[in-house]
Write a protein that holds these residues in place. Sequence first.
Motif, PDB file in Angstrom:
ATOM      1  N   LEU A  64      -2.791  15.416   6.991  1.00 13.83           N
ATOM      2  CA  LEU A  64      -1.491  14.743   7.107  1.00 13.83           C
ATOM      3  C   LEU A  64      -0.794  15.139   8.403  1.00 13.83           C
ATOM      4  O   LEU A  64      -0.230  14.281   9.103  1.00 13.83           O
ATOM      5  CB  LEU A  64      -0.596  15.089   5.915  1.00 13.83           C
TER       6      LEU A  64
ATOM      7  N   THR B 173       6.233  11.097   7.092  1.00 14.23           N
ATOM      8  CA  THR B 173       4.901  11.201   6.467  1.00 14.23           C
ATOM      9  C   THR B 173       5.024  11.557   4.989  1.00 14.23           C
ATOM     10  O   THR B 173       4.341  10.954   4.143  1.00 14.23           O
ATOM     11  CB  THR B 173       4.052  12.255   7.205  1.00 14.23           C
TER      12      THR B 173
ATOM     13  N   VAL C 294       3.743   9.294   1.863  1.00 18.24           N
ATOM     14  CA  VAL C 294       2.777   9.842   0.905  1.00 18.24           C
ATOM     15  C   VAL C 294       3.370   9.870  -0.497  1.00 18.24           C
ATOM     16  O   VAL C 294       2.703   9.494  -1.469  1.00 18.24           O
ATOM     17  CB  VAL C 294       2.320  11.256   1.350  1.00 18.24           C
TER      18      VAL C 294
ATOM     19  N   ALA D 100       1.733   8.124  -3.628  1.00 22.76           N
ATOM     20  CA  ALA D 100       1.082   9.041  -4.579  1.00 22.76           C
ATOM     21  C   ALA D 100       1.481   8.709  -6.015  1.00 22.76           C
ATOM     22  O   ALA D 100       2.613   8.304  -6.269  1.00 22.76           O
ATOM     23  CB  ALA D 100       1.460  10.482  -4.251  1.00 22.76           C
TER      24      ALA D 100
END
Length: 152
Positions: free
Chosen positions: A64, A102, A106, A110
């Motif tokens: 990441l 980021t 995510v 997720a």
Amino acid sequence: MTNRWQPLVAYVAAVLDATLLGSIVQTQFNLAALSALGAEISFTTRLATTGHDLLGFTPLYGSLIAIMMLGAMPAASVVTRWLGSGAWLIHALAAALGLWVTLWIVDTLAPMPTLIAATRSLEGTLAMMATAALGGWGYAILAYFDWDGASG
């Protein structure tokens, strides 16, 4: 004149710095949350857990960070050229903001509420962003340092 490997070395160092520091920080935030629930965690357990997370969490987190830095550092370099100064601050801010974006992406994708438990709180998120900022700061130091010793 700059060393042709300088941007790559700066990038790798920034990724390693932000990744390792971030992994350590997230481990300590997770252990603090367990302690708040009443778990007694010895110093030895803290060390062992940190080591375990450096081996287990770092590869995912590092990927990441690597992707984030691929966008944030060139963008910061453009802003630095445009402003003419402030490379260290601009790169640190770009990395911190890049990590925040980021993590938001995510966490949106997720299946669980947050991928990194430490980022469930403002303090944890800011601590993780600070580790990314240190990576960005390190990038600027290495990328703008005159490796050849020549002036100008």
